[in-house]
Motif scaffolding. Structure first.
Motif, PDB file in Angstrom:
ATOM      1  N   LEU A 160      17.590  64.507   9.456  1.00  0.00           N
ATOM      2  CA  LEU A 160      16.264  64.197   8.952  1.00  0.00           C
ATOM      3  C   LEU A 160      15.257  63.937  10.064  1.00  0.00           C
ATOM      4  O   LEU A 160      14.056  64.043   9.860  1.00  0.00           O
ATOM      5  N   LEU A 200      10.207  64.313   9.940  1.00  0.00           N
ATOM      6  CA  LEU A 200      11.459  64.767   9.351  1.00  0.00           C
ATOM      7  C   LEU A 200      11.517  66.286   9.434  1.00  0.00           C
ATOM      8  O   LEU A 200      10.667  66.978   8.861  1.00  0.00           O
ATOM      9  N   VAL A 249      15.176  62.886   2.040  1.00  0.00           N
ATOM     10  CA  VAL A 249      13.796  63.031   2.505  1.00  0.00           C
ATOM     11  C   VAL A 249      12.874  62.135   1.685  1.00  0.00           C
ATOM     12  O   VAL A 249      12.030  61.410   2.225  1.00  0.00           O
ATOM     13  N   LEU A 254      10.555  59.094   3.105  1.00  0.00           N
ATOM     14  CA  LEU A 254       9.101  59.181   3.050  1.00  0.00           C
ATOM     15  C   LEU A 254       8.477  58.049   2.247  1.00  0.00           C
ATOM     16  O   LEU A 254       7.272  57.785   2.385  1.00  0.00           O
ATOM     17  N   CYS A 257       6.836  66.037   7.143  1.00  0.00           N
ATOM     18  CA  CYS A 257       8.114  66.671   6.823  1.00  0.00           C
ATOM     19  C   CYS A 257       7.966  68.180   6.962  1.00  0.00           C
ATOM     20  O   CYS A 257       7.138  68.794   6.286  1.00  0.00           O
ATOM     21  N   THR A 299       1.215  61.233   3.942  1.00  0.00           N
ATOM     22  CA  THR A 299       2.393  62.073   4.164  1.00  0.00           C
ATOM     23  C   THR A 299       2.010  63.541   4.001  1.00  0.00           C
ATOM     24  O   THR A 299       1.309  63.905   3.057  1.00  0.00           O
ATOM     25  N   PHE A 329       3.450  67.677   4.134  1.00  0.00           N
ATOM     26  CA  PHE A 329       4.574  68.603   4.086  1.00  0.00           C
ATOM     27  C   PHE A 329       4.148  69.945   4.685  1.00  0.00           C
ATOM     28  O   PHE A 329       3.105  70.488   4.317  1.00  0.00           O
TER      29      PHE A 329
END
Length: 339
Positions: free
Chosen positions: A9, A94, A113, A117, A129, A156, A158
């Protein structure tokens, strides 16, 4: 992914070449401005063929998002967060990828994950991530990620990297802003590499690498030796796997290397079959394949088919259809002799 859950991770695969590629700078500037104006979406999906440096872009942009003092749309490279990124030990980054190239990403990984998070960022900033390649999530993992994307944790981001976006759930794609990457112009590749390599070497690598910048870079730094998946080929020649499925597993950018490796394998088989059947059986590189039992005359036929496929590929034949046709030709030669 790495060997332990924690490592897989937080592990970050960093190369020694920092900064956005020249053909990525416009996209990077656009996203950096959106971030500064607080309108950057929480999820991006980077799509395009392999070897156009999508993963490198994701890494650079992840570092930008984690940097404490970004300047002119790029990470400063000096703050504590940047140093952790460069070292591959940033706790809020991650990096999720399969343990092996063709293995799937499972729901347990995505749940880990999600748990990570939900925690407070250890460096007090953003959390990022990166999932690459995103199309290797199985259905359960994809559905689990979809739930996270529908209600993302605060601060956060992605970054999904996809070589085959058509294999990803449309509902996931709809939750992401799409960035498309294509093969850049030759002059952009040359300007990227001309400080370290001669113009002649770069041009040769561009031709051999069919213009894919990642392949060009690897060729200039020692070459690419794509290993054949002998188990997959053995399943095909034994009738347990279809030509279509084998062709799907090989990206078009990898096909030239696949054909070169196939030619080398057949050459070994020809030599072994001429020496003795025992020598062929003892050669681990070809002994797994049913074609290892073919006489040299039949292996020569397969060699000629592969060589013809290389010529057709250079003339811009459809890579997927070309490989399917080649496999079926090779199978027909094998089956005719063994029937």
């Amino acid at each position: 992914m790495a060997s332990s859950n924690n490592e897989q991770l937080i592990s970050i695969c960093c190369d020694g070449s920092r900064g956005f590629r020249p053909w990525h700078k416009a996209e990077a500037e656009h996203l950096a401005l959106a971030y500064q104006e607080q309108r950057l979406p929480h999820a991006l999906i980077l799509v395009g063929p392999q070897y156009v440096e999508k993963t490198h872009f994701a890494r650079e942009f992840a570092q930008f998002l984690l940097c404490a003092s970004p300047f002119n749309g790029v990470a400063c490279g000096q703050c504590k967060s940047c140093q952790l990124c460069i070292a591959g030990t940033h706790p809020d980054w991650l990096n999720v990828q399969p343990e092996e190239p063709r293995k799937v990403l499972r729901i347990d990984t995505i749940r880990q994950v999600q748990t990570r998070l939900q925690q407070t960022a250890q460096q007090g900033g953003n959390k990022v991530c990166v999932i690459s390649p995103a199309e290797q999530m199985n259905e359960n993992a994809a559905n689990a990620l979809l739930k996270v994307l529908e209600e993302p944790p605060a601060n956060t981001y992605f970054l999904l990297v996809a070589h085959h976006a058509s294999k990803i759930l449309p509902t996931i794609i709809s939750r992401c802003q799409r960035l498309s990457f294509a093969i850049p112009a030759q002059d952009e590749i040359i300007s990227w590499l001309n400080d370290d390599f001669s113009a002649v070497d770069i041009q040769q690598a561009i031709e051999q690498g069919r213009g894919f910048p990642g392949r060009v870079y690897e060729l200039l730094n020692g070459g690419i030796d794509t290993q054949l998946d002998e188990k997959l080929l053995a399943s095909f020649f034994s009738g347990r796997e279809s030509a279509q499925n084998v062709a799907k597993s090989i990206d078009s950018s990898q096909l030239p290397d696949f054909l070169d490796s196939f030619l080398r394998l057949i050459s070994v088989g020809v030599k072994s079959s001429q020496d003795s059947a025992e020598a062929a059986a003892n050669n681990s590189s070809i002994s797994q394949l049913p074609i290892a039992n073919l006489p040299a005359s039949e292996m020569h036929k397969i060699y000629d088919c592969v060589a013809a496929a290389k010529v057709a590929l250079a003339q811009n034949a459809n890579p997927r259809l070309l490989l399917e046709s080649l496999l079926l030709q090779c199978s027909a030669i094998n089956n005719k002799f063994n029937s």
